[in-house]
Scaffold this motif. Structure first.
Motif, short mmCIF file in Angstrom:
data_model
loop_
_atom_site.label_atom_id
_atom_site.label_comp_id
_atom_site.label_asym_id
_atom_site.label_seq_id
_atom_site.Cartn_x
_atom_site.Cartn_y
_atom_site.Cartn_z
N SER A 23 21.28 -7.15 -12.47
CA SER A 23 21.36 -8.67 -12.60
C SER A 23 21.47 -9.43 -11.44
N PRO A 24 20.72 -10.46 -11.25
CA PRO A 24 20.33 -11.15 -9.90
C PRO A 24 21.48 -11.93 -9.38
N GLN A 25 21.64 -11.83 -8.20
CA GLN A 25 22.64 -12.62 -7.29
C GLN A 25 22.08 -14.17 -7.45
N PRO A 26 23.03 -15.14 -6.84
CA PRO A 26 22.53 -16.35 -6.60
C PRO A 26 20.98 -16.66 -5.78
N ASP A 27 20.76 -15.70 -5.08
CA ASP A 27 19.41 -15.91 -4.32
C ASP A 27 18.73 -15.08 -4.69
N GLU A 28 18.57 -14.49 -5.72
CA GLU A 28 17.80 -13.44 -6.41
C GLU A 28 17.07 -13.82 -7.64
N VAL A 29 16.01 -13.09 -8.16
CA VAL A 29 15.48 -13.31 -9.34
C VAL A 29 15.41 -11.97 -9.96
N LEU A 30 15.13 -11.74 -11.39
CA LEU A 30 15.00 -10.59 -12.06
C LEU A 30 13.51 -10.66 -12.43
N ILE A 31 12.78 -9.54 -11.88
CA ILE A 31 11.63 -9.57 -12.52
C ILE A 31 11.07 -8.34 -13.59
N ARG A 32 10.55 -8.71 -14.68
CA ARG A 32 9.93 -7.79 -15.37
C ARG A 32 8.73 -7.14 -15.02
N LEU A 33 8.72 -5.72 -14.58
CA LEU A 33 7.69 -5.49 -13.87
C LEU A 33 6.79 -4.79 -14.76
N HIS A 34 5.35 -5.13 -14.74
CA HIS A 34 4.27 -4.62 -15.41
C HIS A 34 3.26 -3.56 -14.73
N ALA A 35 3.34 -3.50 -13.67
CA ALA A 35 2.57 -2.42 -12.76
C ALA A 35 3.05 -2.11 -11.41
N ALA A 36 2.87 -0.98 -11.10
CA ALA A 36 3.15 -0.50 -9.89
C ALA A 36 1.98 0.05 -9.36
N SER A 37 1.73 0.37 -7.84
CA SER A 37 0.69 0.84 -7.42
C SER A 37 1.62 1.76 -6.27
N LEU A 38 0.65 2.99 -6.08
CA LEU A 38 1.28 4.11 -5.24
C LEU A 38 0.71 4.05 -3.83
N ASN A 39 1.34 4.41 -2.76
CA ASN A 39 0.74 4.48 -1.42
C ASN A 39 1.22 5.85 -0.74
N TYR A 40 0.70 6.24 0.27
CA TYR A 40 1.22 7.34 1.07
C TYR A 40 2.47 7.25 1.28
N LEU A 41 3.29 6.21 1.41
CA LEU A 41 4.48 6.10 1.72
C LEU A 41 5.40 6.59 0.75
N ASP A 42 5.02 6.29 -0.69
CA ASP A 42 5.57 7.00 -1.67
C ASP A 42 5.67 8.39 -1.84
N LEU A 43 4.67 9.05 -1.36
CA LEU A 43 4.62 10.29 -1.39
C LEU A 43 5.58 11.15 -0.17
N MET A 44 5.91 10.36 0.81
CA MET A 44 6.70 10.49 2.01
C MET A 44 8.03 10.65 1.45
N VAL A 45 8.24 9.23 0.50
CA VAL A 45 9.77 9.36 0.03
C VAL A 45 10.07 10.45 -0.99
N ALA A 46 8.95 10.88 -1.74
CA ALA A 46 9.21 11.77 -2.91
C ALA A 46 9.58 13.14 -2.12
N LYS A 47 9.03 13.19 -1.00
CA LYS A 47 9.28 14.63 -0.39
C LYS A 47 10.28 14.60 0.46
N GLY A 48 10.97 13.39 0.72
CA GLY A 48 12.26 13.52 1.46
C GLY A 48 11.88 13.28 3.05
N ARG A 49 10.61 12.77 3.17
CA ARG A 49 10.40 12.26 4.74
C ARG A 49 10.76 11.18 5.14
N LEU A 50 11.30 10.17 4.23
CA LEU A 50 11.57 8.63 4.45
C LEU A 50 12.41 8.57 3.31
#
Length: 335
Positions: A23-50
């Motif tokens: 649920s959004p707070q007063p300064d926030e919005v709720l988004i219905r996500l339709h797509a995501a894109s992957l980056n090398y950063l996502d691999l780092m997160v998945a492998k625990g480096r960040l």
């Protein structure tokens, strides 16, 4: 809502689960996500480096969707608006700060591999009309980084830009540079990818496997002058050649480290050439807005290599990990 949870330091721990709707707070919005894109950063997160290790954690740095609920203090946005949030939701504009880096979508706070997400309204940018949600999902990291490189390198008609590889940042930079009237040189280990880069406007292509001394090719192609801007997406293994290939008063824009993080380089070329070496950590919401505006006004189309269905998100990660992609890898949350 359906969402992926990352519970350990491996792709095998990425599981699709049911979670409560945020649920959004007063300064926030709720988004219905339709797509995501992957980056090398996502691999780092998945492998625990960040990133966060608090459970449950929703990964996914980049996403695009539509606003479905608005906080009580939010102005300038309406339900139904098509939007992309920036990676660092507290970095509205101006120089980067440590405070701005504390909350990063899909790294230290819930990300885009979920049907819904809550973000501050100040992190939002409107999606250009000509882009699909899948294309728009590529903008927050790749397009923003490429745009910042073009600006930092003062690219203009007659400039020479050198790009390493054919990932998302390089292909956005290729299109931005051509729109600015620059000459673009790009390298890859794949002749097929180089041929595709030429269809996007690349002026000179170099296969770095058959021609490892790509810096000498850049110098020869520019009558010994070198490239005004080199977008260094690889890191330690290519940096010495980037130094050699850079023109006097040129810029080396450092954004990647897939080729290593430990660097030993000569200082003298930096001094003699009066080089500018710029580190970049994506960009602010204002930078994202500038990139989106440039895309809207020039008609640039993000290059999406493959789109995976939501339930096949882990397969998308593994495809990215194999480095077979040309451009961006997207997760279609509606498929």
């Amino acid at each position: 809502m359906r969402a992926f949870n990352l519970t350990d330091c491996s792709l095998d721990s990425l599981k699709l689960v049911d979670m409560p709707m945020p649920s959004p707070q007063p300064d926030e919005v709720l988004i219905r996500l339709h797509a995501a894109s992957l980056n090398y950063l996502d691999l780092m997160v998945a492998k625990g480096r960040l990133g966060s290790r608090s459970a449950p954690f929703i990964p996914g740095t980049d996403g695009a969707g539509e606003i479905v609920e608005i906080g009580s203090r939010v102005e300038g946005w309406a339900v139904g608006d098509r939007v992309v949030p920036g990676l660092m939701v507290d970095w509205a504009a101006g120089p980067h700060t440590s405070a701005a880096a504390r909350r990063m979508r899909g790294v230290t706070m819930p990300g885009s591999l979920a049907e819904y997400a809550v973000v501050p309204a100040t992190s939002l940018v409107r999606i250009p009309d000509q882009l699909s949600f899948a294309e728009a999902a590529t903008l927050p990291i790749a397009a923003t980084t490429a745009w910042n490189a073009i600006v930092a390198g003062r690219v203009r008609p007659g400039s020479t830009v050198m790009l390493l590889g054919t990932g998302g940042v390089s292909l956005f930079a290729l299109q931005f540079a051509k729109a600015a009237g620059a000459r673009v040189i790009i390298s890859s280990s794949s002749n097929e990818k180089l041929a595709r880069a030429r269809t996007l406007g690349a002026d000179l292509t170099i296969n770095y496997q058959s021609t490892p001394a790509w810096d000498e090719v850049v110098l020869a192609a520019t009558d010994g002058i070198g490239a005004d801007l080199i977008i260094e997406t690889i890191g330690a293994t290519t940096f010495p050649r980037s130094l050699n290939a850079a023109a006097v008063s040129g810029t080396i824009f450092v954004v990647g480290f897939v080729g290593g993080t430990e660097l030993s380089i000569p200082v003298l070329p930096i001094i003699l050439k009066t080089l500018t070496i710029v580190g970049n950590n994506t960009g602010s919401t204002a930078n994202l807005a500038d990139a989106a505006h440039a895309i809207a006004t020039t008609g640039i189309k993000p290059v999406v290599d493959r789109a995976f269905g939501f339930e096949a998100a882990v397969e998308g990660y593994r495809f990215l990990e194999r480095a077979e992609h040309f451009g961006k890898v997207v997760i279609d949350l509606d498929a």
